[in-house]
Design an enzyme around this catalytic site. Structure first.
Site, PDB file in Angstrom:
ATOM      1  N   ASN A 103     -80.753 109.174 -22.432  1.00 34.45           N
ATOM      2  CA  ASN A 103     -80.507 110.081 -23.636  1.00 34.45           C
ATOM      3  C   ASN A 103     -81.950 110.074 -24.410  1.00 34.45           C
ATOM      4  O   ASN A 103     -82.093 111.285 -24.955  1.00 34.45           O
ATOM      5  CB  ASN A 103     -79.626 109.349 -24.470  1.00 34.45           C
ATOM      6  CG  ASN A 103     -79.580 109.951 -25.942  1.00 34.45           C
ATOM      7  OD1 ASN A 103     -79.026 111.326 -25.943  1.00 34.45           O
ATOM      8  ND2 ASN A 103     -80.101 109.332 -26.964  1.00 34.45           N
TER       9      ASN A 103
ATOM     10  N   TYR B  95     -89.907 121.563 -23.617  1.00 36.38           N
ATOM     11  CA  TYR B  95     -88.542 121.046 -23.643  1.00 36.38           C
ATOM     12  C   TYR B  95     -87.515 121.573 -22.823  1.00 36.38           C
ATOM     13  O   TYR B  95     -86.968 121.236 -22.156  1.00 36.38           O
ATOM     14  CB  TYR B  95     -88.050 121.132 -25.138  1.00 36.38           C
ATOM     15  CG  TYR B  95     -86.825 120.419 -25.510  1.00 36.38           C
ATOM     16  CD1 TYR B  95     -86.653 119.143 -25.668  1.00 36.38           C
ATOM     17  CD2 TYR B  95     -85.423 121.238 -25.540  1.00 36.38           C
ATOM     18  CE1 TYR B  95     -85.627 118.641 -25.852  1.00 36.38           C
ATOM     19  CE2 TYR B  95     -84.414 120.926 -25.871  1.00 36.38           C
ATOM     20  CZ  TYR B  95     -84.260 119.434 -25.834  1.00 36.38           C
ATOM     21  OH  TYR B  95     -83.020 119.077 -26.136  1.00 36.38           O
TER      22      TYR B  95
END
Length: 245
Positions: A92, A155
């Protein structure tokens, strides 16, 4: 079939804030043993440890930067020493930089890729020795990987890379009975959205068919499903939790 149980051990990276924190707490409430890590926020780690103690069970919160290969190796070694096995991992931890592509430095690009793509790869690689048939791997991606986001090329690229990584891992690990999936949240209510301007929030809400932002619990519950036997025939998939963007 149970979502989890008190004989299960899970590792969740980036579990002291936001979606990751909710995942850790939901797993603990379901009776699982949970190990999680944080990069810098020792205060958030301390408050999480207190919450886990109140829930009960055997859990561990430690410092590790998943952008650093040595930290990942140390983290998994710690799990091996404490529990000797892993029934699942949730990768995560993530990093984002909002920088126009012409201003994006190689160092910024490399740091985001190291944390968001290389980190998950190394986490899986090191964790496999602790995983047996029936284990589940969940890589947390982003809806942005399919939609794109101006000013966040590193990203977006890193999260898109998780889809390809997952497709290959599912083919390689499938014969061993290990499942691998991507969980791709949309815009979710976390500390990061708390100070969002009303106009921007409204725009995001209108992008979703459900006309609202998602909750961290909704993402966490999907993660628990993917970790469980209830998702026993689901692998190699990207599961969007985005309210119908």
């Amino acid at each position: 079939m149970q979502l989890t149980g008190n004989d299960k051990t899970y590792l969740v990276t980036g579990g002291t804030r936001g979606i990751g924190r909710t995942m850790v707490l939901e797993l603990a409430r379901a009776g699982a043993r949970v190990v999680t890590c944080y990069r810098r926020d020792a205060e958030a780690a301390a408050t999480l440890s207190r919450e886990l103690k109140a829930i009960g069970g055997t859990h561990h919160v430690t410092q590790a930067d998943v952008g650093q290969p040595d930290d990942i190796a140390r983290l998994v070694d710690d799990v091996a020493e404490r529990f000797g096995r892993l029934d699942g991992i949730v990768s995560n931890a993530g990093q984002i930089t909002h920088t126009p592509v012409e201003d994006l430095s190689f160092e910024q690009w490399s740091e985001v890729i190291a944390t968001n793509l290389t980190g998950p790869f190394l986490l899986v690689q090191h964790s496999l020795r602790l995983m047996e048939r029936g284990a589940s791997i969940v890589l947390v991606g982003s809806r942005v990987a399919q939609a794109g986001l101006a000013g966040a090329t590193a990203y977006t690229a890193s999260k898109a890379g998780l889809a390809g990584l997952t497709r290959s891992l599912c083919k390689e690990l499938g014969p061993r009975g290990i499942r691998v999936n991507v969980l791709a949240p949309g815009v979710i209510e976390t500390e990061a959205t708390a100070g969002m301007a009303a106009e921007k929030r409204h725009r995001y809400e209108q992008m979703a068919a459900l006309r609202r932002l998602g909750s961290a619990e909704e993402v966490a519950h999907t993660a628990l499903f993917l970790l469980s036997d209830l998702a026993g025939f689901i692998t190699g998939e990207t599961i969007n939790v985005d309210g119908g963007v």
